[in-house]
Structure formats: C-alpha cells, structure tokens
Scaffold this motif. Structure first.
Motif, PDB file in Angstrom:
ATOM      1  N   MET A 234       0.843  -1.192   0.000  1.00 44.67           N
ATOM      2  CA  MET A 234       0.000   0.000   0.000  1.00 44.67           C
ATOM      3  C   MET A 234       0.878   1.241   0.000  1.00 44.67           C
ATOM      4  SD  MET A 234      -1.344  -0.222   3.978  1.00 44.67           S
ATOM      5  CE  MET A 234      -2.347   1.229   3.847  1.00 44.67           C
ATOM      6  N   GLU A 235       0.379   2.283  -0.631  1.00 44.54           N
ATOM      7  CA  GLU A 235       1.099   3.554  -0.672  1.00 44.54           C
ATOM      8  C   GLU A 235       0.404   4.541   0.256  1.00 44.54           C
ATOM      9  OE1 GLU A 235       1.253   4.672  -4.768  1.00 44.54           O
ATOM     10  OE2 GLU A 235       2.921   3.312  -5.214  1.00 44.54           O
ATOM     11  N   ILE A 236       1.173   5.121   1.140  1.00 46.47           N
ATOM     12  CA  ILE A 236       0.653   6.095   2.095  1.00 46.47           C
ATOM     13  C   ILE A 236       1.257   7.458   1.775  1.00 46.47           C
ATOM     14  CG2 ILE A 236       0.644   6.800   4.523  1.00 46.47           C
ATOM     15  CD1 ILE A 236       0.477   3.865   5.260  1.00 46.47           C
ATOM     16  N   LYS A 237       0.385   8.452   1.570  1.00 45.33           N
ATOM     17  CA  LYS A 237       0.848   9.810   1.286  1.00 45.33           C
ATOM     18  C   LYS A 237       0.576  10.694   2.500  1.00 45.33           C
ATOM     19  CE  LYS A 237       0.148   9.521  -3.714  1.00 45.33           C
ATOM     20  NZ  LYS A 237      -0.548  10.077  -4.895  1.00 45.33           N
ATOM     21  N   VAL A 238       1.568  11.484   2.858  1.00 44.36           N
ATOM     22  CA  VAL A 238       1.438  12.376   4.005  1.00 44.36           C
ATOM     23  C   VAL A 238       1.945  13.769   3.632  1.00 44.36           C
ATOM     24  CG1 VAL A 238       1.744  10.488   5.650  1.00 44.36           C
ATOM     25  CG2 VAL A 238       3.726  11.831   4.937  1.00 44.36           C
ATOM     26  N   LYS A 239       1.415  14.774   4.329  1.00 45.86           N
ATOM     27  CA  LYS A 239       1.913  16.128   4.171  1.00 45.86           C
ATOM     28  C   LYS A 239       2.687  16.482   5.435  1.00 45.86           C
ATOM     29  CE  LYS A 239       0.652  20.861   2.903  1.00 45.86           C
ATOM     30  NZ  LYS A 239      -0.444  21.808   2.605  1.00 45.86           N
ATOM     31  N   SER A 256      11.561   3.246   1.510  1.00 48.05           N
ATOM     32  CA  SER A 256      10.642   3.467   0.389  1.00 48.05           C
ATOM     33  C   SER A 256      10.178   4.920   0.280  1.00 48.05           C
ATOM     34  CB  SER A 256       9.416   2.559   0.539  1.00 48.05           C
ATOM     35  OG  SER A 256       8.722   2.851   1.749  1.00 48.05           O
ATOM     36  N   GLN A 257      10.692   5.802   1.112  1.00 53.67           N
ATOM     37  CA  GLN A 257      10.243   7.209   1.112  1.00 53.67           C
ATOM     38  C   GLN A 257      10.539   7.914  -0.212  1.00 53.67           C
ATOM     39  OE1 GLN A 257      11.337   9.785   4.501  1.00 53.67           O
ATOM     40  NE2 GLN A 257      12.154  11.237   3.012  1.00 53.67           N
ATOM     41  N   LYS A 258       9.548   8.646  -0.711  1.00 56.56           N
ATOM     42  CA  LYS A 258       9.729   9.477  -1.909  1.00 56.56           C
ATOM     43  C   LYS A 258       9.111  10.849  -1.658  1.00 56.56           C
ATOM     44  CE  LYS A 258       9.489   5.714  -5.323  1.00 56.56           C
ATOM     45  NZ  LYS A 258       8.719   5.176  -6.473  1.00 56.56           N
ATOM     46  N   ILE A 259       9.871  11.893  -1.901  1.00 53.39           N
ATOM     47  CA  ILE A 259       9.331  13.253  -1.788  1.00 53.39           C
ATOM     48  C   ILE A 259       8.685  13.589  -3.127  1.00 53.39           C
ATOM     49  CG2 ILE A 259       9.862  15.697  -1.436  1.00 53.39           C
ATOM     50  CD1 ILE A 259      12.150  14.864   0.362  1.00 53.39           C
ATOM     51  N   LEU A 260       7.353  13.696  -3.134  1.00 49.37           N
ATOM     52  CA  LEU A 260       6.610  13.931  -4.372  1.00 49.37           C
ATOM     53  C   LEU A 260       6.549  15.409  -4.747  1.00 49.37           C
ATOM     54  CD1 LEU A 260       3.583  11.505  -3.806  1.00 49.37           C
ATOM     55  CD2 LEU A 260       5.734  11.047  -4.996  1.00 49.37           C
ATOM     56  N   LYS A 261       6.512  16.271  -3.733  1.00 45.79           N
ATOM     57  CA  LYS A 261       6.370  17.694  -4.011  1.00 45.79           C
ATOM     58  C   LYS A 261       6.817  18.527  -2.820  1.00 45.79           C
ATOM     59  CE  LYS A 261       2.921  21.113  -5.578  1.00 45.79           C
ATOM     60  NZ  LYS A 261       1.499  21.324  -5.963  1.00 45.79           N
ATOM     61  N   GLU A 262       7.453  19.670  -3.101  1.00 45.80           N
ATOM     62  CA  GLU A 262       7.783  20.643  -2.059  1.00 45.80           C
ATOM     63  C   GLU A 262       6.968  21.906  -2.331  1.00 45.80           C
ATOM     64  OE1 GLU A 262      11.566  22.821   0.174  1.00 45.80           O
ATOM     65  OE2 GLU A 262      11.925  21.403  -1.472  1.00 45.80           O
ATOM     66  N   PHE A 263       6.155  22.305  -1.377  1.00 43.89           N
ATOM     67  CA  PHE A 263       5.266  23.444  -1.537  1.00 43.89           C
ATOM     68  C   PHE A 263       6.005  24.756  -1.245  1.00 43.89           C
ATOM     69  CE2 PHE A 263       2.598  19.802  -0.456  1.00 43.89           C
ATOM     70  CZ  PHE A 263       1.641  19.846  -1.467  1.00 43.89           C
ATOM     71  N   ASP A 264       5.403  25.852  -1.662  1.00 41.43           N
ATOM     72  CA  ASP A 264       6.023  27.173  -1.501  1.00 41.43           C
ATOM     73  C   ASP A 264       6.311  27.508  -0.036  1.00 41.43           C
ATOM     74  OD1 ASP A 264       5.927  27.527  -4.226  1.00 41.43           O
ATOM     75  OD2 ASP A 264       4.041  28.658  -4.206  1.00 41.43           O
ATOM     76  N   ASP A 265       5.473  27.010   0.866  1.00 43.69           N
ATOM     77  CA  ASP A 265       5.677  27.316   2.288  1.00 43.69           C
ATOM     78  C   ASP A 265       6.715  26.404   2.949  1.00 43.69           C
ATOM     79  OD1 ASP A 265       4.357  24.917   2.388  1.00 43.69           O
ATOM     80  OD2 ASP A 265       2.734  25.598   3.704  1.00 43.69           O
ATOM     81  N   GLY A 266       7.324  25.498   2.159  1.00 44.06           N
ATOM     82  CA  GLY A 266       8.367  24.614   2.694  1.00 44.06           C
ATOM     83  C   GLY A 266       7.865  23.257   3.135  1.00 44.06           C
ATOM     84  N   SER A 267       6.544  23.055   3.144  1.00 42.41           N
ATOM     85  CA  SER A 267       5.997  21.749   3.514  1.00 42.41           C
ATOM     86  C   SER A 267       6.209  20.746   2.373  1.00 42.41           C
ATOM     87  CB  SER A 267       4.513  21.864   3.867  1.00 42.41           C
ATOM     88  OG  SER A 267       3.775  22.385   2.767  1.00 42.41           O
ATOM     89  N   LEU A 268       6.085  19.461   2.687  1.00 46.81           N
ATOM     90  CA  LEU A 268       6.384  18.414   1.713  1.00 46.81           C
ATOM     91  C   LEU A 268       5.212  17.446   1.562  1.00 46.81           C
ATOM     92  CD1 LEU A 268       9.954  17.391   2.994  1.00 46.81           C
ATOM     93  CD2 LEU A 268       9.442  18.958   1.102  1.00 46.81           C
ATOM     94  N   LEU A 269       5.051  16.920   0.355  1.00 47.50           N
ATOM     95  CA  LEU A 269       4.137  15.802   0.114  1.00 47.50           C
ATOM     96  C   LEU A 269       5.020  14.576  -0.082  1.00 47.50           C
ATOM     97  CD1 LEU A 269       1.260  14.751  -0.372  1.00 47.50           C
ATOM     98  CD2 LEU A 269       1.621  15.195  -2.823  1.00 47.50           C
TER      99      LEU A 269
END
Length: 315
Positions: A234-239, A256-269
């Motif tokens: 299973m794939e679990i996505k967190v912010k 297995s960690q993958k950083i999918l996106k870095e938001f403008d405020d510095g948070s990560l998906l």
C-alpha cells in the motif's frame, strides 16, 4: 606428528584470514565506506554469525555504530586516520591485549583502560551517540547454530511455539527495533513472515529442502518492520509541516520514502510504500501534530479515530 603440524598450519591460516578481514573492515570504517553486514558477508564469504562476532566481540572496543540504512560506521568525529597507529598496528595491540584479559578479572579492566587510552589521545568527540539497545541473544546457542545450518543448507524446519507448531522455510535471522526474529515462509499459508526467536520452544531440521525464487536481500528491501505482510502493498501519502521538513530531507524515514512535491511554504508531500499500516504507524505518530495523512482515506480515518479514543482518556 605430521597431523599436528597440519593442524597448527590450518590454525595459522585461519588466524591470518580473520586478521586480514578485521584489518580490511577497520580500513573501510576509517575511510567512511559505510559497509553493511550483508556486504561484508558477501565480500569475505562468511556467515552472518561470523560478521556479528567480528563487530560485537573482536572489534567491540572500537566505537562502531549502525546508521538507519544498516550501514556500519565509526561514531561521528572518530577515524583511525587521526591516531598515530595504522589499522593493522592498532589491531595487533588490541588482539594482544585481548589474549590476557580473561586471565584475571582485574586484567579485563586494565585491558579496556589501556586500549581506551590508545584510542582517545587524538580523539575527543563532542558528540554522544547512544546505540540502539539489542535484545540479548547467544550466537553460539544450539538453537541459533541449528537455524544457521538450516538456512545455509536450505532445509525446512518444524518449529514448536507455545500454542502451535509451524513448518517454515528459514531465510534469515533478522533484527527489528532491537528484537531478533526468524524470517521465513510459513508453509501453512505460503506467506513470508517473522517468528520471535525467544518464543521458539523446540525445533527440528527436516531432510526436505527448499528453493528460493529470488534473492532474500531483495525481499528484505521492502520489509520495514516485524509486522511485514507478504503479498500486501500500500502507498501512504502524508503532508509534512515545513517545521519538520528538514528531517525528511536529511534522511529517508523508511527506505521506500519518496518526496513527491515541495510546496512554496516549505511543507512536503511524501509517499511511503509499506506492506501494512503497522510498518509506519508509530513513525507518523512520533511527528504529531506536524504531519497529516492524505491517503488512503481508510487509514486516515482509522488514525484519527485512534487519536480521538486516546484523547477521551484525558477528557
């Protein structure tokens, strides 16, 4: 007489192999090559028990630790390159001292004090690294020797536990969070799982052999905890809040960690691939309230429900 000479010659050859292996291991650590125990087993063609003994017994006075990727290294700030002795010279003194430490109880402390002084004149680390505590296990016990033999020769095992008996294909002795397990395929449901070593009451090695479809190391790459469930994924996505984002950039919390996106405020998906919720559950709880589960919805709802039940205890 010839037999005695041959035996002595064999002992010398074996000693030379051990010394050569230990010197090479020290060189790798001092050069920060970050070898894993599996890599050392393959390079020197020895068993896991031999590497365990090398690290935990023969080199026990050297400040060796294991990082989150199971790589061996000296604690931060230490290197034999900073001492006045070469690796083989340091090892020679250490092994010589080890020969006399068991003669008298006082000698063991004296041996430790002398060797510590040899290591520390040029090394005073400002860091304190607390090694993860491991469950005590006797590597030379009849049980472990039998398990190792079954793994090496690929013999099936019948294992007696407190409430049941199982037939298993033994693959590896593994350690998760300091606890030792036997990792193998339960032939009752044909699923790979873990069995507590300390729960094994009795064991019988069967004459029946087994074959492995793919390298065990490739299977273990996707195993993050003792809760591993064979056949599940299973794939679990967190912010992740910007306040703690650097922790996830610095190292993978799970392989297995993958950083999918870095938001403008510095948070990560971030996405994790796991076989069961328990693989990551406690990890995510450790980062509350700066982490949010995005998907799957069922896991998110269960996570929230569990937190609500916990809060009720205090309200």
């Amino acid at each position: 007489m010839f037999e005695n000479l041959q035996k002595n010659s064999d002992k010398i050859k074996n000693s030379d192999k051990v010394l050569t292996r230990l010197v090479i291991i020290l060189q790798k650590l001092s050069n920060n090559e970050l070898p894993t125990r599996v890599e050392l087993m393959e390079e020197f063609n020895v068993s896991s028990k031999t590497i365990q003994r090398d690290i935990n017994e023969r080199l026990c006075y050297f400040p060796i630790e294991e990082n989150s990727l199971k790589q061996l290294k000296f604690i931060d700030g230490f290197s034999l390159n900073k001492t006045s002795l070469k690796e083989n010279e340091m090892l020679f003194i250490y092994l010589s001292l080890s020969q006399i430490k068991d003669i008298n109880n006082n000698f063991e402390k004296i041996t430790y004090d002398i060797f510590t002084k040899l290591l520390t004149p040029t090394f005073n680390s400002p860091y304190h690294i607390k090694a993860k505590a491991f469950q005590s296990i006797d590597m030379d016990s009849p049980l472990l020797n039998s398990i190792e033999k079954a793994i090496e020769y690929k013999n099936k095992l019948t294992i007696k536990l407190e409430n049941r008996s199982i037939e298993i294909e033994p693959y590896k002795v593994v350690n998760f969070d300091g606890i030792w397990y036997l990792f193998g395929k339960d032939l009752d449901d044909e699923k790979i799982k873990t069995v507590f070593i300390h729960e094994i009451i009795d064991m019988k090695i069967k004459t029946e052999k087994f074959k492995i479809d793919k390298p065990i190391e490739s299977i273990l790459e996707n195993v993050h905890s003792a809760w591993f469930e064979d056949g599940n994924y299973m794939e679990i996505k967190v912010k992740v809040n910007a306040k703690i984002a650097f922790n996830f950039k610095l190292k993978n919390i799970l392989p297995s960690q993958k950083i999918l996106k870095e938001f403008d405020d510095g948070s990560l998906l971030i996405q994790f691939g796991v076989t069961t919720e328990e693989d990551i559950d406690n990890i995510l709880k450790a980062w509350i309230p700066d982490i949010e589960i995005i998907s799957p919805k069922k896991y998110r709802d269960n996570f929230i429900k569990e937190l609500e039940q916990y809060i009720k205890i205090y309200t």
